[in-house]
Design a protein around this motif. Structure first.
Motif, PDB file in Angstrom:
ATOM      1  N   ALA A 122      -7.086   6.984 -12.379  1.00  0.00           N
ATOM      2  CA  ALA A 122      -8.520   7.115 -12.679  1.00  0.00           C
ATOM      3  C   ALA A 122      -9.220   7.926 -11.594  1.00  0.00           C
ATOM      4  CB  ALA A 122      -9.156   5.734 -12.814  1.00  0.00           C
ATOM      5  N   PHE A 123      -8.824   7.709 -10.336  1.00  0.00           N
ATOM      6  CA  PHE A 123      -9.398   8.475  -9.231  1.00  0.00           C
ATOM      7  C   PHE A 123      -9.101   9.969  -9.407  1.00  0.00           C
ATOM      8  CE2 PHE A 123      -8.990  10.518  -5.088  1.00  0.00           C
ATOM      9  CZ  PHE A 123     -10.233  10.257  -4.534  1.00  0.00           C
ATOM     10  N   MET A 124      -7.833  10.284  -9.729  1.00  0.00           N
ATOM     11  CA  MET A 124      -7.468  11.690  -9.948  1.00  0.00           C
ATOM     12  C   MET A 124      -8.265  12.288 -11.101  1.00  0.00           C
ATOM     13  SD  MET A 124      -3.479  12.560  -9.608  1.00  0.00           S
ATOM     14  CE  MET A 124      -2.652  12.540  -8.047  1.00  0.00           C
ATOM     15  N   MET A 125      -8.389  11.526 -12.193  1.00  0.00           N
ATOM     16  CA  MET A 125      -9.102  12.049 -13.353  1.00  0.00           C
ATOM     17  C   MET A 125     -10.588  12.239 -13.051  1.00  0.00           C
ATOM     18  SD  MET A 125      -6.633  12.740 -15.247  1.00  0.00           S
ATOM     19  CE  MET A 125      -7.711  13.633 -16.332  1.00  0.00           C
ATOM     20  N   THR A 127     -11.733  13.058 -10.117  1.00  0.00           N
ATOM     21  CA  THR A 127     -11.744  14.277  -9.317  1.00  0.00           C
ATOM     22  C   THR A 127     -11.594  15.506 -10.208  1.00  0.00           C
ATOM     23  OG1 THR A 127     -10.741  13.049  -7.487  1.00  0.00           O
ATOM     24  CG2 THR A 127     -10.642  15.435  -7.363  1.00  0.00           C
ATOM     25  N   PHE A 128     -10.648  15.436 -11.163  1.00  0.00           N
ATOM     26  CA  PHE A 128     -10.452  16.555 -12.090  1.00  0.00           C
ATOM     27  C   PHE A 128     -11.706  16.777 -12.948  1.00  0.00           C
ATOM     28  CE2 PHE A 128      -5.607  15.543 -12.262  1.00  0.00           C
ATOM     29  CZ  PHE A 128      -5.457  16.017 -10.970  1.00  0.00           C
ATOM     30  N   TYR A 129     -12.382  15.693 -13.291  1.00  0.00           N
ATOM     31  CA  TYR A 129     -13.609  15.798 -14.089  1.00  0.00           C
ATOM     32  C   TYR A 129     -14.636  16.689 -13.389  1.00  0.00           C
ATOM     33  CZ  TYR A 129     -18.031  14.267 -16.237  1.00  0.00           C
ATOM     34  OH  TYR A 129     -19.268  14.229 -16.847  1.00  0.00           O
ATOM     35  N   PHE A 130     -14.823  16.451 -12.092  1.00  0.00           N
ATOM     36  CA  PHE A 130     -15.797  17.251 -11.352  1.00  0.00           C
ATOM     37  C   PHE A 130     -15.281  18.653 -11.061  1.00  0.00           C
ATOM     38  CE2 PHE A 130     -17.484  12.990 -10.488  1.00  0.00           C
ATOM     39  CZ  PHE A 130     -18.795  13.201 -10.884  1.00  0.00           C
ATOM     40  N   ALA A 131     -13.964  18.787 -10.874  1.00  0.00           N
ATOM     41  CA  ALA A 131     -13.394  20.114 -10.611  1.00  0.00           C
ATOM     42  C   ALA A 131     -13.416  20.982 -11.867  1.00  0.00           C
ATOM     43  CB  ALA A 131     -11.968  19.972 -10.089  1.00  0.00           C
ATOM     44  N   ASN A 132     -13.158  20.371 -13.020  1.00  0.00           N
ATOM     45  CA  ASN A 132     -13.126  21.107 -14.290  1.00  0.00           C
ATOM     46  C   ASN A 132     -14.475  21.084 -14.993  1.00  0.00           C
ATOM     47  OD1 ASN A 132     -10.332  21.734 -14.263  1.00  0.00           O
ATOM     48  ND2 ASN A 132      -9.871  19.648 -14.870  1.00  0.00           N
ATOM     49  N   TRP A 133     -15.507  20.862 -14.274  1.00  0.00           N
ATOM     50  CA  TRP A 133     -16.848  20.651 -14.820  1.00  0.00           C
ATOM     51  C   TRP A 133     -17.127  21.532 -16.029  1.00  0.00           C
ATOM     52  CZ3 TRP A 133     -20.038  16.814 -13.915  1.00  0.00           C
ATOM     53  CH2 TRP A 133     -21.365  16.924 -14.302  1.00  0.00           C
ATOM     54  N   ASP A 134     -17.290  20.873 -17.160  1.00  0.00           N
ATOM     55  CA  ASP A 134     -17.642  21.578 -18.387  1.00  0.00           C
ATOM     56  C   ASP A 134     -18.466  20.611 -19.226  1.00  0.00           C
ATOM     57  OD1 ASP A 134     -17.929  23.027 -20.689  1.00  0.00           O
ATOM     58  OD2 ASP A 134     -15.820  22.933 -21.260  1.00  0.00           O
ATOM     59  N   VAL A 135     -19.739  20.826 -19.241  1.00  0.00           N
ATOM     60  CA  VAL A 135     -20.617  19.939 -19.993  1.00  0.00           C
ATOM     61  C   VAL A 135     -21.267  20.675 -21.169  1.00  0.00           C
ATOM     62  CG1 VAL A 135     -21.056  18.346 -18.092  1.00  0.00           C
ATOM     63  CG2 VAL A 135     -22.498  20.370 -18.340  1.00  0.00           C
ATOM     64  N   ALA A 136     -20.606  21.736 -21.612  1.00  0.00           N
ATOM     65  CA  ALA A 136     -21.140  22.509 -22.736  1.00  0.00           C
ATOM     66  C   ALA A 136     -21.295  21.642 -23.984  1.00  0.00           C
ATOM     67  CB  ALA A 136     -20.236  23.703 -23.032  1.00  0.00           C
ATOM     68  N   HIS A 137     -20.419  20.655 -24.131  1.00  0.00           N
ATOM     69  CA  HIS A 137     -20.474  19.770 -25.299  1.00  0.00           C
ATOM     70  C   HIS A 137     -20.879  18.354 -24.901  1.00  0.00           C
ATOM     71  CE1 HIS A 137     -18.707  22.956 -27.651  1.00  0.00           C
ATOM     72  NE2 HIS A 137     -17.763  23.077 -26.737  1.00  0.00           N
ATOM     73  N   GLY A 138     -21.543  18.203 -23.765  1.00  0.00           N
ATOM     74  CA  GLY A 138     -21.964  16.895 -23.286  1.00  0.00           C
ATOM     75  C   GLY A 138     -21.185  16.486 -22.040  1.00  0.00           C
ATOM     76  N   ASP A 143     -11.083  14.866 -19.348  1.00  0.00           N
ATOM     77  CA  ASP A 143     -10.834  14.244 -18.047  1.00  0.00           C
ATOM     78  C   ASP A 143     -11.557  12.902 -17.938  1.00  0.00           C
ATOM     79  OD1 ASP A 143      -9.280  16.406 -17.149  1.00  0.00           O
ATOM     80  OD2 ASP A 143     -11.054  17.478 -16.441  1.00  0.00           O
ATOM     81  N   PHE A 144     -12.782  12.858 -18.414  1.00  0.00           N
ATOM     82  CA  PHE A 144     -13.557  11.611 -18.383  1.00  0.00           C
ATOM     83  C   PHE A 144     -12.913  10.566 -19.293  1.00  0.00           C
ATOM     84  CE2 PHE A 144     -16.996   8.707 -19.324  1.00  0.00           C
ATOM     85  CZ  PHE A 144     -17.654   8.594 -18.102  1.00  0.00           C
ATOM     86  N   ALA A 145     -12.484  10.999 -20.470  1.00  0.00           N
ATOM     87  CA  ALA A 145     -11.840  10.070 -21.406  1.00  0.00           C
ATOM     88  C   ALA A 145     -10.548   9.513 -20.823  1.00  0.00           C
ATOM     89  CB  ALA A 145     -11.568  10.772 -22.735  1.00  0.00           C
ATOM     90  N   TYR A 146      -9.740  10.364 -20.187  1.00  0.00           N
ATOM     91  CA  TYR A 146      -8.502   9.885 -19.558  1.00  0.00           C
ATOM     92  C   TYR A 146      -8.791   8.923 -18.416  1.00  0.00           C
ATOM     93  CZ  TYR A 146      -5.456  13.111 -22.120  1.00  0.00           C
ATOM     94  OH  TYR A 146      -4.750  13.766 -23.083  1.00  0.00           O
ATOM     95  N   MET A 147      -9.867   9.167 -17.676  1.00  0.00           N
ATOM     96  CA  MET A 147     -10.255   8.230 -16.622  1.00  0.00           C
ATOM     97  C   MET A 147     -10.512   6.848 -17.223  1.00  0.00           C
ATOM     98  SD  MET A 147     -13.569   8.278 -14.101  1.00  0.00           S
ATOM     99  CE  MET A 147     -14.670   7.990 -15.470  1.00  0.00           C
ATOM    100  N   LEU A 148     -11.220   6.819 -18.352  1.00  0.00           N
ATOM    101  CA  LEU A 148     -11.489   5.537 -19.010  1.00  0.00           C
ATOM    102  C   LEU A 148     -10.219   4.894 -19.561  1.00  0.00           C
ATOM    103  CD1 LEU A 148     -14.861   6.218 -20.865  1.00  0.00           C
ATOM    104  CD2 LEU A 148     -14.480   5.024 -18.699  1.00  0.00           C
ATOM    105  N   VAL A 149      -9.275   5.702 -20.024  1.00  0.00           N
ATOM    106  CA  VAL A 149      -7.994   5.161 -20.499  1.00  0.00           C
ATOM    107  C   VAL A 149      -7.271   4.482 -19.339  1.00  0.00           C
ATOM    108  CG1 VAL A 149      -5.691   5.739 -21.388  1.00  0.00           C
ATOM    109  CG2 VAL A 149      -7.735   6.745 -22.426  1.00  0.00           C
ATOM    110  N   PHE A 150      -7.236   5.129 -18.167  1.00  0.00           N
ATOM    111  CA  PHE A 150      -6.615   4.506 -16.999  1.00  0.00           C
ATOM    112  C   PHE A 150      -7.289   3.176 -16.660  1.00  0.00           C
ATOM    113  CE2 PHE A 150      -4.728   8.658 -15.621  1.00  0.00           C
ATOM    114  CZ  PHE A 150      -3.423   8.200 -15.486  1.00  0.00           C
ATOM    115  N   LEU A 151      -8.607   3.144 -16.700  1.00  0.00           N
ATOM    116  CA  LEU A 151      -9.333   1.911 -16.387  1.00  0.00           C
ATOM    117  C   LEU A 151      -9.042   0.825 -17.418  1.00  0.00           C
ATOM    118  CD1 LEU A 151     -12.709   3.443 -15.162  1.00  0.00           C
ATOM    119  CD2 LEU A 151     -10.849   2.495 -13.764  1.00  0.00           C
ATOM    120  N   ALA A 152      -8.906   1.200 -18.678  1.00  0.00           N
ATOM    121  CA  ALA A 152      -8.555   0.228 -19.723  1.00  0.00           C
ATOM    122  C   ALA A 152      -7.143  -0.308 -19.512  1.00  0.00           C
ATOM    123  CB  ALA A 152      -8.686   0.867 -21.108  1.00  0.00           C
TER     124      ALA A 152
END
Length: 190
Positions: A122-125, A127-138, A143-152
Motif C-alpha cells: 500500500a505504501f508503494m502504491m 508513492t506510485f499514485y503521486f509519482a504517476n499523478w493523473d487526475v484527468a478522470h478524477g 494506483d489508488f485502487a491497488y492501494m485500497l486492495v492492499f489495505l483490504a
C-alpha cells in the motif's frame, strides 16, 4: 454481577472508530474473493519486481523520476526530483523497488507476513499514485485502487486463508501459540 457475552454471528464484522460503528455481513464466498485479491496482487508484484531484476538493463528509477514525474505535474514533483538527483537515495530506491516488489509478491503468494507485506504494498502504491499523478478522470486511478486492495487484504487477514500465516500463528513457543505469546505479531501476520 453477570456480564453479557456478545453473540458471535458467522461472517459478521464490526468496527468502531471515532464513535462511529460500522457493521457488515460477508457472503460465504467472501473468503475466496479475499484469497483471489491476495493472489492477484502477489502475482502482479512478483512479476513487476522480477521484470525489473531480470530485465536486459539494470533497473534505474532516475529516468522516470526526472522525466515522467515532472511531466505528470503531481503535488510531490520536488520530492521525486530530489530522489532522482540524490545519489544515495536513488541507489536505495533502485534496490528497494524491485526487491521490495519481489518480497511483497512472494509473501502474498504464500500467505506469510501478509499484513506487513500489504502495508508496504500500500505504501508503494501510494508513492506510485503521486509519482504517476493523473487526475484527468478524477482522483481515483489504478494506483489508488491497488492501494485500497492492499489495505483490504491486510484488513481481512488474507494470510489466514490458505496461507502460511495460520501455521506461523499456531507455532508454539514454550507450549504457547506464537500469536498468544506475542499478540503484537497480529499487526504483521494475518
Amino acid at each position: 454481577m453477570a456480564t453479557a457475552t456478545p453473540i458471535q454471528e458467522p461472517n459478521v464484522f464490526e468496527s468502531k472508530i471515532g464513535g462511529i460503528t460500522v457493521r457488515g455481513q460477508a457472503h460465504s464466498l467472501s473468503a475466496w474473493f479475499v484469497l483471489a485479491l491476495r493472489l492477484m496482487m502477489g502475482l502482479a508484484f512478483l512479476n513487476a519486481g522480477l521484470s525489473k531484476l531480470l530485465g536486459p538493463e539494470p533497473f534505474s528509477a532516475q529516468g522516470f523520476l526526472l522525466g515522467a514525474v515532472p511531466a505528470n505535474g503531481g503535488p510531490l514533483v520536488d520530492v521525486f526530483a530530489w530522489i532522482g538527483q540524490t545519489g544515495w537515495m536513488l541507489a536505495f530506491v533502485d534496490v528497494a523497488v524491485p526487491f521490495g516488489q519481489v518480497a511483497i509478491g512472494l509473501a502474498l503468494l504464500v500467505g506469510a507476513f501478509v499484513r506487513l507485506a500489504a502495508f508496504w504494498g500500500a505504501f508503494m502504491m501510494a508513492t506510485f499514485y503521486f509519482a504517476n499523478w493523473d487526475v484527468a478522470h478524477g482522483l481515483i486511478n489504478g494506483d489508488f485502487a491497488y492501494m485500497l486492495v492492499f489495505l483490504a487484504v491486510a484488513a481481512f487477514g488474507a494470510g489466514r486463508i490458505l496461507g502460511l500465516d495460520t501455521l506461523i500463528e499456531r507455532y508454539e513457543v514454550d507450549g504457547t501459540p506464537l500469536l498468544e505469546k506475542y499478540p503484537k505479531l497480529d499487526y504483521v501476520l494475518g
